[in-house]
Design a protein around this motif. Structure first.
Motif, PDB file in Angstrom:
ATOM      1  N   HIS A  28      26.406  39.510  38.915  1.00 43.27           N
ATOM      2  CA  HIS A  28      27.212  38.919  37.845  1.00 43.27           C
ATOM      3  C   HIS A  28      27.306  39.769  36.587  1.00 43.27           C
ATOM      4  CE1 HIS A  28      27.239  35.397  40.324  1.00 43.27           C
ATOM      5  NE2 HIS A  28      25.933  35.329  40.296  1.00 43.27           N
ATOM      6  N   ILE A  29      26.232  40.403  36.172  1.00 41.05           N
ATOM      7  CA  ILE A  29      26.238  41.169  34.924  1.00 41.05           C
ATOM      8  C   ILE A  29      26.990  42.488  35.107  1.00 41.05           C
ATOM      9  CG2 ILE A  29      24.780  42.389  33.256  1.00 41.05           C
ATOM     10  CD1 ILE A  29      22.663  40.177  33.825  1.00 41.05           C
ATOM     11  N   ILE A  30      26.741  43.168  36.222  1.00 39.16           N
ATOM     12  CA  ILE A  30      27.337  44.483  36.448  1.00 39.16           C
ATOM     13  C   ILE A  30      28.785  44.363  36.935  1.00 39.16           C
ATOM     14  CG2 ILE A  30      27.148  46.605  37.795  1.00 39.16           C
ATOM     15  CD1 ILE A  30      24.091  46.088  37.773  1.00 39.16           C
ATOM     16  N   GLU A  31      29.017  43.512  37.900  1.00 34.35           N
ATOM     17  CA  GLU A  31      30.359  43.265  38.455  1.00 34.35           C
ATOM     18  C   GLU A  31      30.602  41.760  38.377  1.00 34.35           C
ATOM     19  OE1 GLU A  31      32.657  45.313  39.359  1.00 34.35           O
ATOM     20  OE2 GLU A  31      31.653  47.196  39.795  1.00 34.35           O
ATOM     21  N   PRO A  32      31.118  41.263  37.257  1.00 36.02           N
ATOM     22  CA  PRO A  32      31.233  39.813  37.046  1.00 36.02           C
ATOM     23  C   PRO A  32      32.118  39.075  38.046  1.00 36.02           C
ATOM     24  CG  PRO A  32      31.590  41.017  35.005  1.00 36.02           C
ATOM     25  CD  PRO A  32      31.562  42.022  36.104  1.00 36.02           C
ATOM     26  N   SER A  33      33.170  39.717  38.539  1.00 34.81           N
ATOM     27  CA  SER A  33      34.056  39.048  39.490  1.00 34.81           C
ATOM     28  C   SER A  33      34.897  40.082  40.228  1.00 34.81           C
ATOM     29  CB  SER A  33      34.977  38.061  38.761  1.00 34.81           C
ATOM     30  OG  SER A  33      35.864  38.752  37.903  1.00 34.81           O
ATOM     31  N   ALA A  42      48.290  33.291  44.622  1.00 32.59           N
ATOM     32  CA  ALA A  42      47.987  34.094  43.440  1.00 32.59           C
ATOM     33  C   ALA A  42      46.779  34.966  43.727  1.00 32.59           C
ATOM     34  CB  ALA A  42      47.705  33.195  42.231  1.00 32.59           C
ATOM     35  N   VAL A  43      46.684  36.074  43.004  1.00 34.66           N
ATOM     36  CA  VAL A  43      45.497  36.923  43.020  1.00 34.66           C
ATOM     37  C   VAL A  43      44.898  36.842  41.627  1.00 34.66           C
ATOM     38  CG1 VAL A  43      44.618  39.289  43.169  1.00 34.66           C
ATOM     39  CG2 VAL A  43      46.388  38.519  44.767  1.00 34.66           C
ATOM     40  N   GLU A  44      43.659  36.384  41.554  1.00 38.18           N
ATOM     41  CA  GLU A  44      42.956  36.314  40.274  1.00 38.18           C
ATOM     42  C   GLU A  44      41.524  36.781  40.463  1.00 38.18           C
ATOM     43  OE1 GLU A  44      43.252  32.513  38.336  1.00 38.18           O
ATOM     44  OE2 GLU A  44      45.423  32.718  38.048  1.00 38.18           O
ATOM     45  N   MET A  45      40.894  37.121  39.354  1.00 40.19           N
ATOM     46  CA  MET A  45      39.509  37.587  39.358  1.00 40.19           C
ATOM     47  C   MET A  45      38.588  36.364  39.299  1.00 40.19           C
ATOM     48  SD  MET A  45      40.276  40.673  39.521  1.00 40.19           S
ATOM     49  CE  MET A  45      42.046  40.735  39.695  1.00 40.19           C
ATOM     50  N   ARG A  46      38.348  35.788  40.463  1.00 37.61           N
ATOM     51  CA  ARG A  46      37.563  34.561  40.535  1.00 37.61           C
ATOM     52  C   ARG A  46      36.407  34.623  41.528  1.00 37.61           C
ATOM     53  NH1 ARG A  46      41.108  29.147  40.379  1.00 37.61           N
ATOM     54  NH2 ARG A  46      42.285  29.530  38.485  1.00 37.61           N
ATOM     55  N   LEU A  47      36.319  35.695  42.310  1.00 37.99           N
ATOM     56  CA  LEU A  47      35.288  35.728  43.355  1.00 37.99           C
ATOM     57  C   LEU A  47      33.902  35.828  42.740  1.00 37.99           C
ATOM     58  CD1 LEU A  47      34.873  35.793  46.473  1.00 37.99           C
ATOM     59  CD2 LEU A  47      34.559  38.246  46.197  1.00 37.99           C
ATOM     60  N   ILE A  48      33.041  34.920  43.131  1.00 32.61           N
ATOM     61  CA  ILE A  48      31.642  34.935  42.686  1.00 32.61           C
ATOM     62  C   ILE A  48      30.893  35.936  43.558  1.00 32.61           C
ATOM     63  CG2 ILE A  48      29.524  33.573  42.492  1.00 32.61           C
ATOM     64  CD1 ILE A  48      31.349  31.077  42.219  1.00 32.61           C
ATOM     65  N   ASN A  49      30.064  36.771  42.935  1.00 33.31           N
ATOM     66  CA  ASN A  49      29.260  37.713  43.718  1.00 33.31           C
ATOM     67  C   ASN A  49      27.847  37.757  43.166  1.00 33.31           C
ATOM     68  OD1 ASN A  49      28.818  40.162  41.924  1.00 33.31           O
ATOM     69  ND2 ASN A  49      31.008  39.821  41.704  1.00 33.31           N
TER      70      ASN A  49
END
Length: 191
Positions: free
Chosen positions: A39-44, A29-36
């Protein structure tokens, strides 16, 4: 030339669009889960992971190692893995795909800018309607900050190979604060 499977913002890259084709990987699956680090500007960001009975949609593209390095050099949270993808024509191909263990336990709505890019790519490559609908939903619900500051991420990407993700983000945010301070000071000066 090695074949790569891209599923995030790299789908929109001109080198990928030049010879990319719609592909999928079964039981992933492809999901929006990557931690970077922003966090505030680009949450995932998008991440590919094992998920039985699901299908990950993306783009299979042939690139030289030099081309791949050029477009993916900022992707330091991922590692390349060999998997099998199926093209839209039903052909099974061996591909290299970016996978990360640095993930949230659940999906997190990405920035509107990032989701909009994924939505446009999903439409361009004729992904299934449910995938396009998900990206469209995220583009409406996601943080709008990077839509107002479109230079933020490209600048970060240029700095990441030299400083790493967290330091590049701090440098760019610091530059924005300095620019904002000078803008305010100039406005006050002219009052």
């Amino acid at each position: 030339m090695p074949a790569y499977f891209v599923y995030g913002a790299l789908m929109a890259h001109p080198l990928v669009k030049k010879n990319g084709q719609t592909a999928c990987i079964k039981d992933y699956a492809v999901e929006m889960r990557l931690i970077n680090g922003a966090h505030i500007i680009e949450p995932s960001f998008a991440v590919l992971f094992k998920s039985e009975k699901n299908t990950a949609w993306g783009v299979a593209t042939n690139l030289t190692e030099k081309e791949w390095g050029k477009i993916s050099g900022h992707e330091e949270s991922y590692s390349l893995n060999t998997l099998t993808a199926t093209t839209a024509k039903g052909k099974g191909i061996s591909i290299q795909a970016l996978i990360s263990e640095n993930v949230y336990p659940h999906e997190v709505i990405p920035s509107a800018r990032y989701a909009k890019m994924l939505y446009k790519s999903a439409c361009y490559y004729s992904f299934p309607d449910n995938v396009k609908a998900k990206y469209l939903y995220f583009s409406k619900k996601g943080n709008k900050v990077t839509l107002c500051a479109p230079w933020y991420l490209p600048t970060c990407k240029k700095l990441i190979p030299y400083f790493g993700v967290k330091k590049a983000i701090r440098i760019v945010i610091g530059m924005h604060i300095i620019i904002l301070a000078f803008s305010i000071a100039s406005a006050i000066h002219f009052l």
